[in-house]
Motif scaffolding. Structure first.
Motif, PDB file in Angstrom:
ATOM      1  N   PHE A  42       3.099 -34.202 -15.338  1.00 33.21           N
ATOM      2  CA  PHE A  42       3.724 -33.222 -16.237  1.00 33.21           C
ATOM      3  C   PHE A  42       4.068 -33.913 -17.537  1.00 33.21           C
ATOM      4  CE2 PHE A  42       7.288 -35.334 -14.306  1.00 33.21           C
ATOM      5  CZ  PHE A  42       8.286 -35.339 -15.264  1.00 33.21           C
ATOM      6  N   ARG A  43       4.098 -33.160 -18.606  1.00 35.40           N
ATOM      7  CA  ARG A  43       4.359 -33.766 -19.905  1.00 35.40           C
ATOM      8  C   ARG A  43       5.584 -33.180 -20.594  1.00 35.40           C
ATOM      9  NH1 ARG A  43       3.008 -31.478 -24.675  1.00 35.40           N
ATOM     10  NH2 ARG A  43       2.347 -29.297 -24.561  1.00 35.40           N
ATOM     11  N   SER A  60      10.286 -29.207 -15.442  1.00 36.88           N
ATOM     12  CA  SER A  60       9.001 -28.517 -15.317  1.00 36.88           C
ATOM     13  C   SER A  60       8.457 -28.515 -13.889  1.00 36.88           C
ATOM     14  CB  SER A  60       7.978 -29.135 -16.277  1.00 36.88           C
ATOM     15  OG  SER A  60       8.380 -28.987 -17.614  1.00 36.88           O
ATOM     16  N   PRO A  61       8.471 -29.649 -13.176  1.00 40.53           N
ATOM     17  CA  PRO A  61       7.930 -29.645 -11.809  1.00 40.53           C
ATOM     18  C   PRO A  61       8.972 -29.400 -10.728  1.00 40.53           C
ATOM     19  CG  PRO A  61       8.287 -31.901 -12.498  1.00 40.53           C
ATOM     20  CD  PRO A  61       8.767 -31.028 -13.627  1.00 40.53           C
ATOM     21  N   THR A  81       1.955 -27.410 -12.910  1.00 39.45           N
ATOM     22  CA  THR A  81       3.157 -26.636 -13.228  1.00 39.45           C
ATOM     23  C   THR A  81       2.818 -25.268 -13.824  1.00 39.45           C
ATOM     24  OG1 THR A  81       3.279 -27.756 -15.372  1.00 39.45           O
ATOM     25  CG2 THR A  81       4.594 -28.676 -13.585  1.00 39.45           C
ATOM     26  N   GLU A 139       6.392 -23.055 -17.512  1.00 40.68           N
ATOM     27  CA  GLU A 139       5.122 -23.714 -17.282  1.00 40.68           C
ATOM     28  C   GLU A 139       4.966 -24.852 -18.263  1.00 40.68           C
ATOM     29  OE1 GLU A 139       2.067 -20.817 -17.275  1.00 40.68           O
ATOM     30  OE2 GLU A 139       2.967 -19.635 -15.681  1.00 40.68           O
ATOM     31  N   SER A 140       4.031 -25.728 -18.006  1.00 37.19           N
ATOM     32  CA  SER A 140       3.886 -26.924 -18.822  1.00 37.19           C
ATOM     33  C   SER A 140       2.446 -27.171 -19.210  1.00 37.19           C
ATOM     34  CB  SER A 140       4.428 -28.139 -18.061  1.00 37.19           C
ATOM     35  OG  SER A 140       4.361 -29.290 -18.851  1.00 37.19           O
ATOM     36  N   TYR A 141       1.763 -26.107 -19.637  1.00 41.06           N
ATOM     37  CA  TYR A 141       0.415 -26.330 -20.149  1.00 41.06           C
ATOM     38  C   TYR A 141       0.505 -27.104 -21.447  1.00 41.06           C
ATOM     39  CZ  TYR A 141      -1.731 -23.002 -16.944  1.00 41.06           C
ATOM     40  OH  TYR A 141      -2.190 -22.371 -15.824  1.00 41.06           O
ATOM     41  N   LYS A 145       5.458 -38.241 -14.973  1.00 38.86           N
ATOM     42  CA  LYS A 145       5.364 -37.917 -16.394  1.00 38.86           C
ATOM     43  C   LYS A 145       4.157 -38.645 -16.994  1.00 38.86           C
ATOM     44  CE  LYS A 145       8.428 -37.209 -20.357  1.00 38.86           C
ATOM     45  NZ  LYS A 145       8.486 -35.757 -20.168  1.00 38.86           N
ATOM     46  N   VAL A 174       1.947 -34.793  -9.158  1.00 35.32           N
ATOM     47  CA  VAL A 174       2.083 -33.726 -10.152  1.00 35.32           C
ATOM     48  C   VAL A 174       2.310 -34.323 -11.532  1.00 35.32           C
ATOM     49  CG1 VAL A 174       3.391 -31.681 -10.833  1.00 35.32           C
ATOM     50  CG2 VAL A 174       3.024 -32.176  -8.411  1.00 35.32           C
ATOM     51  N   PRO A 213       6.355 -35.850  -8.730  1.00 35.51           N
ATOM     52  CA  PRO A 213       6.192 -35.601 -10.168  1.00 35.51           C
ATOM     53  C   PRO A 213       5.990 -36.923 -10.918  1.00 35.51           C
ATOM     54  CG  PRO A 213       8.158 -34.507  -9.293  1.00 35.51           C
ATOM     55  CD  PRO A 213       7.697 -35.488  -8.261  1.00 35.51           C
TER      56      PRO A 213
END
Length: 401
Positions: free
Chosen positions: A98-99, A104-105, A76, A398-400, A121, A96, A119
């Motif tokens: 993602f947290r 986010s995605p 993301t 973004e989801s860094y 989680k 994908v 996606p």
């Protein structure tokens, strides 16, 4: 009756008939003891160099079947969206992790055919969670990185410990054919930048677990959501000048982000020749920071105005955030131009090494930065699209970590 049927069917699968064996070799079935046919769950099965191309059924477009099932950590983020797009375009399934929010995605799902972008989680600090998002994959791509620290995640945790954990789980998985670690150009244990030292340690940890892993070191990436020209253009529009740290004499070799994504995909298409190697990815031209700023001003049609900021003063301006990071109860603002660690990194030139493997060794020719890659800066021209918006509004979420 249905329960009896399922039980009989499950028992029949354990008598490995030729048809079932052939099927399971292509599509591993869920089982408590196996990832694939007769492969112990945590036995390493990473393909070795020269094992042949990963792709099985061609690249006829997004509705074809490439044979790649890739878990893309950091999908993301800035580089991630370009990697997902290129993988999906050739008919790959992309998992994908993602947290953050479910949104986010969301922008990635349109890049692939129905059901191809999945996606999932996860929590990077939960080993079982990481194993779950990697369970069905045969390729792992680690794009996770961050150029500043927060109260929750340090440089070492994001760039070293997470990379090491992913490599260990991929080794235990038994079905991962390729592992790609994206680092940074200039990564070195001797660097004055804590980020680059953490990146170098992350590379070492990955290769220790997986000697066949491919390491890519991109230079500063340029693109629509980049973290160099966007902040510069916004600052110049808002304040009428641009601070040049160290007089702008540091040399860098910026690269178009889509070219880095192409390099990742190219390393998956080869016959294993890229495995176990390190590639340094820089653009075709070397710029000083001043030259790159001139290019930015030319694109946004503003008269260049600079304020030279010596390194000691720039460090003094950026230091309060680092000092207060873990001492105040509220999150600190995201650093843009005055990022202490980035300022330390600017003390030395950051260009591709003379004898390094590059785009050419992957069969690619990178784009020049001047031209199409920086056309997104048109939005900062007076009256252009999104003019007057904040940088965060212009950049996609973004989801860094």
């Amino acid at each position: 009756m249905q329960a009896i049927t399922r039980k009989l069917g499950h028992q029949s699968l354990k008598h490995h008939s030729p048809a079932i064996s052939s099927f399971k070799s292509l599509y591993p079935l869920s089982d408590d003891h196996y990832y694939g046919y007769l492969t112990p769950r945590y036995a390493s099965n990473l393909a070795t160099g020269g094992a042949g191309p990963l792709i099985r059924k061609g690249t006829g477009g997004r509705s074809s079947v490439s044979g790649i099932v890739a878990t893309v950590f950091g999908a993301t983020g800035f580089l991630g969206r370009y990697v997902v797009q290129q993988l999906a375009k050739m008919g790959s399934q992309v998992l994908v992790p993602f947290r953050g929010s479910e949104d986010s995605p969301r922008h990635l799902k349109l890049m692939g055919d129905l059901g191809q972008i999945v996606p999932m989680k996860y929590n990077p600090r939960d080993e079982n969670s990481v194993k779950a998002v990697m369970a069905k994959a045969n390729v792992v791509i680690n794009l996770i990185g961050r150029d500043y620290e927060t109260r929750n995640y340090s440089f070492d945790e994001v760039n070293l410990h997470i990379a090491e954990q992913l490599a260990m789980i991929a080794k235990e998985h038994g079905g991962i054919m390729r592992f790609i670690q994206v680092s940074s150009l200039g990564a070195s244990p001797a660097s004055s930048s804590r980020l680059l030292r953490a990146k170098a340690a992350g590379e070492e940890a990955v290769t220790r677990e997986l000697p066949e892993a491919t390491i890519l070191r991109p230079s500063v990436m340029i693109g629509t959501e980049d973290r160099i020209l966007n902040p510069w253009a916004f600052f110049a529009k808002k304040y009428g000048f641009l601070p040049l740290i160290g007089g702008g004499s540091t040399k860098i070799q910026p690269v178009f982000v889509a070219d880095v994504a192409s390099a990742i995909v190219s390393s998956l298409k080869d016959n294993g020749t890229s495995m176990g190697k390190v590639y340094e990815l820089g653009g075709p031209d070397i710029y000083t920071m001043h030259d790159l700023a001139e290019l930015m001003f030319d694109m946004i049609r503003e008269w260049p105005r600079y304020v030279n900021v010596p390194f000691p003063i720039a460090k003094a301006i950026a230091s309060p955030r680092e000092f207060l990071l873990n001492k105040v109860p509220t999150p600190m603002p995201v650093p843009t131009i005055f990022n202490l660690d980035a300022i330390k990194a600017l003390a030395t030139d950051n260009v591709v090494s003379k004898d390094a493997l590059t785009f050419e060794d992957l069969g690619l020719a990178p784009h020049k930065v001047k031209g199409y890659p920086v056309e997104f800066l048109i939005q900062y021209r007076k009256g252009g699209p999104n003019y007057g918006s904040t940088v965060s509004e212009k950049m996609s979420p973004e989801s860094y970590p």
